[in-house]
Motif scaffolding. Structure first.
Motif, PDB file in Angstrom:
ATOM      1  N   GLY A   1      59.330  36.186 -46.585  1.00  0.00           N
ATOM      2  CA  GLY A   1      60.515  35.346 -46.638  1.00  0.00           C
ATOM      3  C   GLY A   1      61.634  35.961 -45.820  1.00  0.00           C
ATOM      4  N   ILE A   2      62.821  35.437 -46.007  1.00  0.00           N
ATOM      5  CA  ILE A   2      63.979  35.928 -45.263  1.00  0.00           C
ATOM      6  C   ILE A   2      64.243  37.402 -45.560  1.00  0.00           C
ATOM      7  CG2 ILE A   2      66.485  35.683 -45.033  1.00  0.00           C
ATOM      8  CD1 ILE A   2      66.031  32.630 -45.351  1.00  0.00           C
ATOM      9  N   LEU A   3      64.122  37.803 -46.803  1.00  0.00           N
ATOM     10  CA  LEU A   3      64.364  39.203 -47.173  1.00  0.00           C
ATOM     11  C   LEU A   3      63.407  40.143 -46.444  1.00  0.00           C
ATOM     12  CD1 LEU A   3      65.874  41.285 -48.931  1.00  0.00           C
ATOM     13  CD2 LEU A   3      64.135  40.890 -50.686  1.00  0.00           C
ATOM     14  N   GLU A   4      62.124  39.834 -46.469  1.00  0.00           N
ATOM     15  CA  GLU A   4      61.124  40.680 -45.803  1.00  0.00           C
ATOM     16  C   GLU A   4      61.351  40.680 -44.279  1.00  0.00           C
ATOM     17  OE1 GLU A   4      59.735  39.567 -49.766  1.00  0.00           O
ATOM     18  OE2 GLU A   4      60.382  38.318 -48.088  1.00  0.00           O
ATOM     19  N   ARG A   5      61.662  39.500 -43.735  1.00  0.00           N
ATOM     20  CA  ARG A   5      61.958  39.405 -42.299  1.00  0.00           C
ATOM     21  C   ARG A   5      63.124  40.325 -41.939  1.00  0.00           C
ATOM     22  NH1 ARG A   5      65.384  34.452 -40.573  1.00  0.00           N
ATOM     23  NH2 ARG A   5      66.860  35.772 -41.694  1.00  0.00           N
ATOM     24  N   ASP A   6      64.199  40.203 -42.697  1.00  0.00           N
ATOM     25  CA  ASP A   6      65.393  40.984 -42.395  1.00  0.00           C
ATOM     26  C   ASP A   6      65.159  42.481 -42.583  1.00  0.00           C
ATOM     27  OD1 ASP A   6      66.638  38.601 -41.799  1.00  0.00           O
ATOM     28  OD2 ASP A   6      67.909  38.585 -43.592  1.00  0.00           O
ATOM     29  N   GLN A   7      64.394  42.847 -43.603  1.00  0.00           N
ATOM     30  CA  GLN A   7      64.088  44.264 -43.803  1.00  0.00           C
ATOM     31  C   GLN A   7      63.210  44.799 -42.670  1.00  0.00           C
ATOM     32  OE1 GLN A   7      62.628  45.158 -47.747  1.00  0.00           O
ATOM     33  NE2 GLN A   7      64.529  44.499 -48.717  1.00  0.00           N
ATOM     34  N   TRP A   8      62.247  44.007 -42.215  1.00  0.00           N
ATOM     35  CA  TRP A   8      61.381  44.447 -41.119  1.00  0.00           C
ATOM     36  C   TRP A   8      62.215  44.709 -39.871  1.00  0.00           C
ATOM     37  CZ3 TRP A   8      59.727  44.235 -36.239  1.00  0.00           C
ATOM     38  CH2 TRP A   8      58.480  44.776 -35.937  1.00  0.00           C
ATOM     39  N   VAL A   9      63.073  43.762 -39.524  1.00  0.00           N
ATOM     40  CA  VAL A   9      63.892  43.897 -38.321  1.00  0.00           C
ATOM     41  C   VAL A   9      64.872  45.064 -38.461  1.00  0.00           C
ATOM     42  CG1 VAL A   9      65.600  42.740 -36.852  1.00  0.00           C
ATOM     43  CG2 VAL A   9      63.600  41.482 -37.658  1.00  0.00           C
ATOM     44  N   ALA A  10      65.486  45.206 -39.621  1.00  0.00           N
ATOM     45  CA  ALA A  10      66.428  46.313 -39.841  1.00  0.00           C
ATOM     46  C   ALA A  10      65.719  47.660 -39.778  1.00  0.00           C
ATOM     47  CB  ALA A  10      67.133  46.145 -41.188  1.00  0.00           C
ATOM     48  N   CYS A  11      64.550  47.734 -40.358  1.00  0.00           N
ATOM     49  CA  CYS A  11      63.781  48.977 -40.339  1.00  0.00           C
ATOM     50  C   CYS A  11      63.384  49.330 -38.909  1.00  0.00           C
ATOM     51  CB  CYS A  11      62.548  48.831 -41.232  1.00  0.00           C
ATOM     52  SG  CYS A  11      61.609  50.349 -41.478  1.00  0.00           S
ATOM     53  N   MET A  12      62.954  48.350 -38.134  1.00  0.00           N
ATOM     54  CA  MET A  12      62.585  48.601 -36.743  1.00  0.00           C
ATOM     55  C   MET A  12      63.807  48.992 -35.928  1.00  0.00           C
ATOM     56  SD  MET A  12      60.341  49.030 -34.434  1.00  0.00           S
ATOM     57  CE  MET A  12      58.789  48.399 -35.067  1.00  0.00           C
ATOM     58  N   ASP A  13      64.938  48.344 -36.175  1.00  0.00           N
ATOM     59  CA  ASP A  13      66.160  48.699 -35.456  1.00  0.00           C
ATOM     60  C   ASP A  13      66.560  50.137 -35.767  1.00  0.00           C
ATOM     61  OD1 ASP A  13      68.508  48.069 -33.787  1.00  0.00           O
ATOM     62  OD2 ASP A  13      69.590  48.304 -35.679  1.00  0.00           O
ATOM     63  N   GLN A  14      66.481  50.517 -37.028  1.00  0.00           N
ATOM     64  CA  GLN A  14      66.812  51.891 -37.419  1.00  0.00           C
ATOM     65  C   GLN A  14      65.842  52.873 -36.760  1.00  0.00           C
ATOM     66  OE1 GLN A  14      67.178  52.618 -41.649  1.00  0.00           O
ATOM     67  NE2 GLN A  14      67.421  54.813 -41.341  1.00  0.00           N
ATOM     68  N   ALA A  15      64.571  52.525 -36.728  1.00  0.00           N
ATOM     69  CA  ALA A  15      63.578  53.394 -36.081  1.00  0.00           C
ATOM     70  C   ALA A  15      63.877  53.528 -34.592  1.00  0.00           C
ATOM     71  CB  ALA A  15      62.171  52.844 -36.304  1.00  0.00           C
ATOM     72  N   MET A  16      64.230  52.411 -33.942  1.00  0.00           N
ATOM     73  CA  MET A  16      64.554  52.477 -32.513  1.00  0.00           C
ATOM     74  C   MET A  16      65.769  53.366 -32.274  1.00  0.00           C
ATOM     75  SD  MET A  16      63.716  48.744 -30.820  1.00  0.00           S
ATOM     76  CE  MET A  16      64.744  47.748 -31.885  1.00  0.00           C
ATOM     77  N   GLU A  17      66.771  53.239 -33.135  1.00  0.00           N
ATOM     78  CA  GLU A  17      67.949  54.103 -33.001  1.00  0.00           C
ATOM     79  C   GLU A  17      67.566  55.567 -33.199  1.00  0.00           C
ATOM     80  OE1 GLU A  17      72.455  54.703 -34.755  1.00  0.00           O
ATOM     81  OE2 GLU A  17      71.114  53.312 -35.777  1.00  0.00           O
ATOM     82  N   ASP A  18      66.786  55.833 -34.226  1.00  0.00           N
ATOM     83  CA  ASP A  18      66.406  57.214 -34.558  1.00  0.00           C
ATOM     84  C   ASP A  18      65.606  57.899 -33.453  1.00  0.00           C
ATOM     85  OD1 ASP A  18      67.700  56.822 -36.978  1.00  0.00           O
ATOM     86  OD2 ASP A  18      65.873  56.903 -38.194  1.00  0.00           O
ATOM     87  N   VAL A  19      64.757  57.143 -32.756  1.00  0.00           N
ATOM     88  CA  VAL A  19      63.942  57.758 -31.700  1.00  0.00           C
ATOM     89  C   VAL A  19      64.602  57.670 -30.320  1.00  0.00           C
ATOM     90  CG1 VAL A  19      61.790  57.431 -32.989  1.00  0.00           C
ATOM     91  CG2 VAL A  19      62.462  55.743 -31.235  1.00  0.00           C
ATOM     92  N   GLY A  20      65.795  57.079 -30.262  1.00  0.00           N
ATOM     93  CA  GLY A  20      66.550  57.079 -29.015  1.00  0.00           C
ATOM     94  C   GLY A  20      66.171  56.023 -28.004  1.00  0.00           C
ATOM     95  N   VAL A  21      65.763  54.851 -28.468  1.00  0.00           N
ATOM     96  CA  VAL A  21      65.468  53.752 -27.538  1.00  0.00           C
ATOM     97  C   VAL A  21      66.774  53.387 -26.818  1.00  0.00           C
ATOM     98  CG1 VAL A  21      64.740  51.337 -27.361  1.00  0.00           C
ATOM     99  CG2 VAL A  21      63.542  52.890 -28.912  1.00  0.00           C
ATOM    100  N   PRO A  22      66.748  53.297 -25.495  1.00  0.00           N
ATOM    101  CA  PRO A  22      67.969  52.948 -24.752  1.00  0.00           C
ATOM    102  C   PRO A  22      68.600  51.647 -25.260  1.00  0.00           C
ATOM    103  CG  PRO A  22      66.218  53.590 -23.239  1.00  0.00           C
ATOM    104  CD  PRO A  22      65.598  53.491 -24.611  1.00  0.00           C
ATOM    105  N   GLY A  23      69.929  51.616 -25.288  1.00  0.00           N
ATOM    106  CA  GLY A  23      70.668  50.501 -25.860  1.00  0.00           C
ATOM    107  C   GLY A  23      70.273  49.127 -25.332  1.00  0.00           C
TER     108      GLY A  23
ATOM    109  N   LEU B   1      67.483  48.177 -23.901  1.00  0.00           N
ATOM    110  CA  LEU B   1      66.120  47.853 -24.338  1.00  0.00           C
ATOM    111  C   LEU B   1      66.115  47.530 -25.825  1.00  0.00           C
ATOM    112  CD1 LEU B   1      63.083  47.590 -23.932  1.00  0.00           C
ATOM    113  CD2 LEU B   1      62.906  50.086 -24.211  1.00  0.00           C
ATOM    114  N   ARG B   2      66.827  48.304 -26.594  1.00  0.00           N
ATOM    115  CA  ARG B   2      66.901  48.068 -28.046  1.00  0.00           C
ATOM    116  C   ARG B   2      67.442  46.670 -28.337  1.00  0.00           C
ATOM    117  NH1 ARG B   2      70.812  51.559 -31.869  1.00  0.00           N
ATOM    118  NH2 ARG B   2      70.554  50.347 -33.758  1.00  0.00           N
ATOM    119  N   GLU B   3      68.459  46.277 -27.607  1.00  0.00           N
ATOM    120  CA  GLU B   3      69.036  44.951 -27.782  1.00  0.00           C
ATOM    121  C   GLU B   3      68.015  43.857 -27.468  1.00  0.00           C
ATOM    122  OE1 GLU B   3      72.867  42.671 -25.930  1.00  0.00           O
ATOM    123  OE2 GLU B   3      73.029  44.838 -26.249  1.00  0.00           O
TER     124      GLU B   3
END
Length: 133
Positions: A91-113, A115-117
């Motif tokens: 649902g929306i909650l799982e979708r939003d958590q997946w995207v937020a978790c991936m965004d946090q992972a991208m930030e943590d590993v240093g994905v260029p801004g 590309l991250r966007e």
């Protein structure tokens, strides 16, 4: 939206990210966060007792999806993402958590801004399409 200089931007997101090792690092951080952060609890609950299979499959899938080797298709054929995810309640909650978790992972590993966007936009579109409730 940040735009990248086409003359200096790698041909694929896979190359821009840094290749297979970088994809592996991103996937590992994504699932580590999912396993550790209480804010991703509902998402984590959809994955069963172990994340090992999910880690491998997402790594194989992302390599090809980002423009690198098609490890996933070589093993399983066409990804059929929506069909393969129908057994899971998304649902929306799982979708939003997946995207937020991936965004946090991208930030943590240093994905260029830039590309991250771009990836965040694509991930949100795909994650929204996966919703089945």
């Amino acid at each position: 939206m940040t735009t990248a200089d086409p003359a200096t931007t790698p041909a694929t997101a896979y190359e821009w990210l840094g290749g297979e090792d970088a994809v592996r690092q991103l996937v590992e951080r994504f699932y580590d966060l999912m396993d550790l952060e209480p804010g991703y609890a509902e998402l984590r609950a959809t994955h069963g007792s172990t994340l090992d299979d999910a880690r491998s499959k997402l790594f194989w899938f992302l390599c090809g999806w980002l423009g690198g080797p098609d490890h996933y298709q070589q093993r399983f054929g066409h990804p059929r993402l929506r069909a393969r995810h129908l057994p899971f309640s998304i649902g929306i909650l799982e979708r939003d958590q997946w995207v937020a978790c991936m965004d946090q992972a991208m930030e943590d590993v240093g994905v260029p801004g830039a590309l991250r966007e771009r990836l965040n936009e694509s991930f949100m579109g795909t994650a929204d399409w996966m919703r089945n409730r």
